[in-house]
Structure formats: C-alpha cells, structure tokens
Design an enzyme around this catalytic site. Structure first.
Site, short mmCIF file in Angstrom:
data_model
loop_
_atom_site.label_atom_id
_atom_site.label_comp_id
_atom_site.label_asym_id
_atom_site.label_seq_id
_atom_site.Cartn_x
_atom_site.Cartn_y
_atom_site.Cartn_z
N GLU A 177 -4.51 -52.17 -15.11
CA GLU A 177 -4.23 -52.65 -14.04
C GLU A 177 -4.19 -53.70 -13.35
O GLU A 177 -3.67 -53.63 -11.76
CB GLU A 177 -4.37 -51.32 -13.04
CG GLU A 177 -3.67 -49.85 -13.60
CD GLU A 177 -3.86 -48.39 -12.53
OE1 GLU A 177 -5.30 -48.98 -11.66
OE2 GLU A 177 -3.29 -47.60 -13.83
N ASP A 201 -11.12 -46.85 -16.24
CA ASP A 201 -10.12 -47.51 -14.50
C ASP A 201 -11.05 -47.08 -13.76
O ASP A 201 -10.65 -45.76 -12.94
CB ASP A 201 -8.75 -46.19 -14.75
CG ASP A 201 -7.76 -46.71 -13.73
OD1 ASP A 201 -8.59 -47.17 -12.53
OD2 ASP A 201 -6.77 -45.55 -13.61
#
Length: 204
Positions: A177, A201
């Site tokens: 991301e 993440d």
C-alpha cells in the site's frame, strides 16, 4: 551495533525510495514526505504511476527468459490455497492462471524499477534498464489497481524474501500500500540485522 548503524547510514545515503503509485485509501503512512527522506535518511523519493506496470506488461518490457523461468518456479513451488468464495463468485481456472502470470510479471517489473536490469537494454529499452537506484519501495495497489488487476501481495512477498527462482539473494524492501513509513521500518530492520523482513500489513 555502532558499526552496523554506520554502515546502514552509508548504504542509505544517495539511494531512493520508489513510490509506485500514490496514497492508498487515505493511509497516513503512504502520504510520503520527501523532506523526511532527504533530511533524516539522506535518501530521495521517486514517484512512478502504476500505469507504468501496465505499459511494461503490455509491451513486454521484462526479461522474457527470466519470466518463463520464474513462472515455472512459481507453478512448482507456490501452491494455491483453498478458495472460500461461493462457487458462483470463484474465478475460473483460466482467470487464476492469468492472475499468476500477471503477478510474476509485476514482481519482475518492480525489481527492475528499483535496481534496473541490463537485459532490458539488450531488448532495446535503455532507459528502463537503468532503474532508480532504490533501496526501498512501495506499491499503492488499493484501490485503483486492485479493482481490476491482481493485488501486489505476491510481488511484495517474494521480493521481501531472501530467495526466488534465481536462488539466494539479498531481499528487496517493498512496502504494501505504498506505506513508506512501514517501508522505512522494514529497511532499518534489514540493514541493522541483515535479515529479510516479513511482508505484513503492519502500521508503524
């Protein structure tokens, strides 16, 4: 420890963080602050639109021989997990095969964007062969990419490891991301311990 810190500083100096895409879903860590990289880490930030992946996939700007080798290795060593979606929501075998092919190409392209690849010059892509002298990078993915293409999880996972279809190698720091702050934490962890960092993440 002091020596490792000094070597880490020297390795970061003059290198770049490559932002592949922009801000992912409003995540603060992917709102990159170039002044932080420049003044605190001695690095610079380079930005690439995710459409560069599409261009390189469509125009085959990657080593075709390595791609075939990588795809074969993935097919033999990366078993698929169970698909828990309802039968009418599951992707077809043809779609899954295509997803794997694109994912492998994404991994090759991300690596080439970071450090370059002399093979690309032989194929007529001299500028692309240079890379961006990157020691870390991040891929936005969500959602402009992932709404229509395979996500970057395989690319990020395989690049962050210390091996691939070519054997043992140094890991590449690729943040999911485009979370640059997470990427910096991964980079410091790698430089100070000389070990691959887990692809996860996790927010800093």
């Amino acid at each position: 420890l002091f020596c490792r810190a000094g070597v880490s500083l020297a390795l970061m100096k003059g290198r770049s963080y490559v932002a592949m895409g922009g801000v992912s879903m409003g995540i603060a860590g992917s709102m990159i602050d170039p002044s932080f990289f420049e003044s605190y880490l001695g690095m610079r930030v380079e930005s690439i639109d995710m459409s560069e992946f599409i261009r390189r996939i469509e125009q085959e700007i990657y080593d075709p021989d390595e791609y075939e080798k990588a795809l074969k290795w993935v097919q033999e060593n990366c078993p698929e997990g169970r698909d828990y979606n309802a039968p009418d929501k599951q992707r077809t075998r043809e779609q899954k095969d295509s997803d794997w092919e694109i994912s492998v190409k994404m991994a090759l392209i991300a690596r080439d964007l970071m450090i370059g690849n002399p093979r690309l010059a032989e194929l007529g892509f001299g500028e692309e062969a240079l890379g961006r002298n990157a020691i870390a990078s991040g891929f936005q993915g969500q959602r402009q990419w992932t709404d229509h293409s395979p996500n970057g999880d395989f690319m990020e996972a395989i690049l962050n490891t210390s091996f691939d279809w070519n054997g043992i190698r140094a890991p590449f720091m690729v943040a999911t991301e485009n979370d640059a702050l997470n990427g910096v934490s991964m980079l410091l962890g790698y430089l100070l311990t000389s070990t691959a960092q887990i692809f996860a993440d996790v927010r800093t």
